[in-house]
Scaffold this active site. Structure first.
Site, PDB file in Angstrom:
ATOM      1  N   HIS A   1     -17.193   4.875  21.947  1.00 10.76           N
ATOM      2  CA  HIS A   1     -16.728   4.752  20.486  1.00 10.76           C
ATOM      3  C   HIS A   1     -16.352   3.770  20.156  1.00 10.76           C
ATOM      4  CE1 HIS A   1     -15.065   9.219  19.916  1.00 10.76           C
ATOM      5  NE2 HIS A   1     -16.565   9.137  20.457  1.00 10.76           N
TER       6      HIS A   1
ATOM      7  N   ARG B   1     -13.354   8.335  15.038  1.00  9.99           N
ATOM      8  CA  ARG B   1     -13.004   9.518  16.108  1.00  9.99           C
ATOM      9  C   ARG B   1     -11.801   8.817  16.670  1.00  9.99           C
ATOM     10  NH1 ARG B   1     -18.417   7.863  17.908  1.00  9.99           N
ATOM     11  NH2 ARG B   1     -18.016   5.469  17.436  1.00  9.99           N
TER      12      ARG B   1
END
Length: 698
Positions: free
Chosen positions: A219, A361
């Site tokens: 990420h 996220r």
């Protein structure tokens, strides 16, 4: 040749400058209308009392700020090209690619008028800035766009599309590839992937922290956004459509599916948003975040988001914290401002929205939220200490210095502690000793890496462990099924904060990826399932995503890495060390050439002391070498930190960060290896910390 030349002459005659500008303006009008309709529909969907699993996936991949501008420019270009193709199709009735007949001048006109020239505009970089830009721009002064957010992924091998331009392989039923049709991705998932929750094997050598750090790093490096905006058919709904109508590329269900038995039902799938491609116009995918290991998941990859995450109430360089709740006196992440936050739907009575962070996220799962919270606290701890040591510094200087340290610490932990446990004996071969910054090395995350690094999906266990101060199950909150924790920010607020989660990461096992236990049922059958709604299949999504991105098959990547290329079942059995698995693959795909890259690479036996096979070791190792060597601000690059500072940073550890920012008082020395409490744990007082007393020698 004569036909091509006559067609080009016809195209030049039919597509004058005014014709092209008219098509571009029409495209802009159509695109703007479609986006307006999509926003209205999305708002309406969030008022629906029953959200679908796709709604949760959309939320995680939803574009923000400058990403929306980049996506819209690509949509303008794609739609304008389609309108021009339709115009020529009326007078030229053979099949053709519009990009083959446009002149360089016409392509330049389209690129500028659609706004796609943002990718190639000259950039003047400052000569002596000591800090990274938030967007990654100007990390490389010669190539300012290398690794920058809102640009395309790198291609290590040419894209393979059905039509050579954009249509995903497998779209046309019966189409042969190397003499064989491609199987439905759900069929591959059913026959090779699925593992009941109760039949998994614990990894005796890797902790749950090992699995979560992989996602944390991923990420930091790539996010492929998606949007359901349909330009040509505004009535399309990807949740219900079983037809290929861009951007919907539905996952078809094979006969006899063990779970989905209703006829005419498909699993929804939305294609990754394309990025402008002013050179070849072939479809490329957008990476909306920076490619660097720069802790962008903490700070963001765009300036407006980065500013919004900071504490604006003072000039101390702090990150913003939650104003409604604390975690036993320690800070929590701020909430997102969306009144229709999707996290509200996972517990209607709690009324807790999603958290806000540098990466959208953040609330995907609880372990990820815990790491986000930990590093925001660490930033603020560093900022306060730097202010004490350097009272003359202003808030901007403190923020940038703390951010610089956080980025470096993430690099140290990833390369020193995490990657050796992934790559095993391949570590030194794939990642030789650092020799300094190389401005000819492109650190941009490759398209294939965005699939290859999903190997971690095979190490996710089905339960989320939470442990008390004695490292015993936290009654009654321990071992919640994974699918009940997706986007469940309320569980952090109402069920003990992040300490129990971090203890679970330290003292519990990752799942062991085995050839007959590739992915747990929680991910393969119940992804984003909430209440009674049917969950998605992460394995099918990964396989379909590879086809969406035009990634070549298994053997093409074996060739790329200089590995052997199995040509039949016997040779594949030798590579896999498993004749039964090889037979399944050949029964499904017909040839190793056709095997989807994600499943083929995942299925290989581990290299010694690693957790990936030879192909993944090559792809992952190559990316991290480029990420390191092509980063001007890499922590080991002379001039980024002083020699003394590098010595201090080399001792940074995730254990110490946990000690400094939680109420946890005992930690293992190496958090990614499997540790047993209390024998493998030590007091926090025994773990060294960062000495910032010489943080600035200038």
């Amino acid at each position: 040749m004569f036909l091509v030349l006559s067609f080009k002459a016809l195209a030049s005659e039919k597509l004058t400058g005014p014709d092209i500008l008219f098509s571009i303006n029409t495209a802009k009008r159509l695109v703007d209308q479609a986006y307006k309709l999509y926003r209205e529909r999305a708002k309406e969907n969030l008022r629906n009392p029953h959200l679908t699993p796709s709604d949760f996936l959309r939320h995680l991949k939803e574009p923000v700020a400058g990403t929306r501008t980049a996506i819209r420019a690509a949509s303008y270009m794609e739609t304008a090209l389609d309108l021009l193709r339709q115009k020529l199709q009326k007078v030229w009735h053979r099949r053709f690619n519009i990009t083959d007949v446009l002149s360089i001048q016409q392509k330049d006109m389209i690129t500028r008028a659609t706004g796609c020239d943002y990718l190639i505009r000259p950039v003047r970089c400052p000569q002596n800035s000591p800090y990274r830009t938030i967007t990654g721009e100007c990390n490389n002064r010669k190539h300012p766009h290398f690794g920058m957010s809102n640009h395309g992924y790198a291609r290590w091998l040419p894209a393979e599309y059905e039509d050579g331009v954009s249509l995903p392989k497998g779209l046309i039923q019966g189409q042969l590839y190397h003499g064989h049709p491609l199987p439905l991705v759900r069929q591959v998932s059913n026959e090779i992937i699925g593992t009941p929750n109760e039949k998994i094997t614990d990894d005796q050598e890797r902790s749950l922290a090992f699995m979560h750090w992989g996602q944390w790093v991923d990420h930091d490096m790539d996010l492929a956004p998606m949007t359901e905006t349909s330009i040509q058919n505004q009535d399309v709904h990807c949740d219900t459509s079983c037809n290929y109508t861009p951007p919907c590329f539905p996952i078809k269900i094979p006969p006899g599916d063990p779970r989905i038995t209703k006829p005419g039902v498909c699993m929804p799938f939305i294609r990754t948003t394309p990025v402008c491609n002013p050179t070849t116009f072939i479809r490329e995918q957008l990476n909306s975040i920076t490619s660097f290991l720069d802790a962008s998941m903490v700070y963001g990859s765009e300036e407006p988001l980065a500013r919004s995450l900071r504490n604006q109430s003072n000039s101390l360089g702090l990150m913003a914290l939650n104003q409604n709740f604390t975690d036993a006196g320690l800070g929590l992440l701020p909430f997102e401002s969306n009144s229709n936050s999707i996290c509200l739907y996972t517990n209607r009575t709690a009324n807790i929205p999603c958290f806000n962070a540098g990466d959208k996220r953040v609330t995907e799962n609880l372990g990820l939220t815990a790491l986000h919270t930990l590093f925001v606290r660490e930033h603020n701890r560093l900022a306060r200490e730097l202010k004490v040591l350097n009272p003359h510094w202003d808030g901007e200087k403190i923020y940038q210095e703390a951010r610089k340290i956080i980025g470096a610490v993430n690099q140290v932990i990833t390369f020193r502690d995490y990657l050796p446990l992934v790559l095993g004996n391949e570590m030194n071969k794939q990642l030789p000793l650092y020799k300094g910054y190389n401005d000819s090395e492109d650190p941009t995350v490759s398209n294939v890496f965005s699939l290859a690094f999903r190997f971690g999906h095979g190490s996710v266990p089905p339960f989320v462990p939470r442990l008390d101060q004695n490292f015993k199950p936290l009654v009654p909150y321990s071992n919640v099924l994974l699918h009940l924790t997706f986007s469940a920010s309320w569980r952090i607020i109402m069920e003990g904060g992040i300490d129990p989660l971090l203890r679970g990461l330290l003292a519990d096992h990752a799942k062991l990826m085995k050839q007959n236990q590739m992915m747990v049922e929680e991910l393969q059958e119940r992804l984003f399932e909430q209440l009674e709604l049917i969950g998605l299949d992460l394995a099918s999504l990964n396989l379909q995503r590879g086809r969406d991105h035009g990634l070549p098959g298994y053997n093409a990547w074996r060739r790329f890495c200089g590995l052997s290329e199995p040509s039949d079942e016997a040779e594949l059995a030798a590579v896999m060390g498993n004749s039964q698995l090889a037979k399944k693959f050949i029964d499904l795909y017909g040839t190793p050439e056709n095997i989807d890259i994600w499943i083929g690479a995942l299925a290989e036996p581990f290299v010694p002391y690693g957790r990936v096979g030879p192909l993944l070791a090559c792809l992952i190792g190559t990316q991290f070498r480029k990420t390191r060597d092509g980063d001007r601000f890499w922590w080991e690059n002379p001039g980024v930190f002083t020699p003394w500072q590098r010595r201090i940073l080399s001792g940074a550890s995730l254990s110490r960060i946990i000690c400094d920012n939680t109420h946890i008082q005992e930690v293992p020395h190496d958090v990614f290896k499997m540790n047993h409490y209390p024998s493998d744990f030590m007091k926090c007082s025994e773990i060294g910390g960062l000495d910032l007393s010489q943080s600035d020698e200038n």
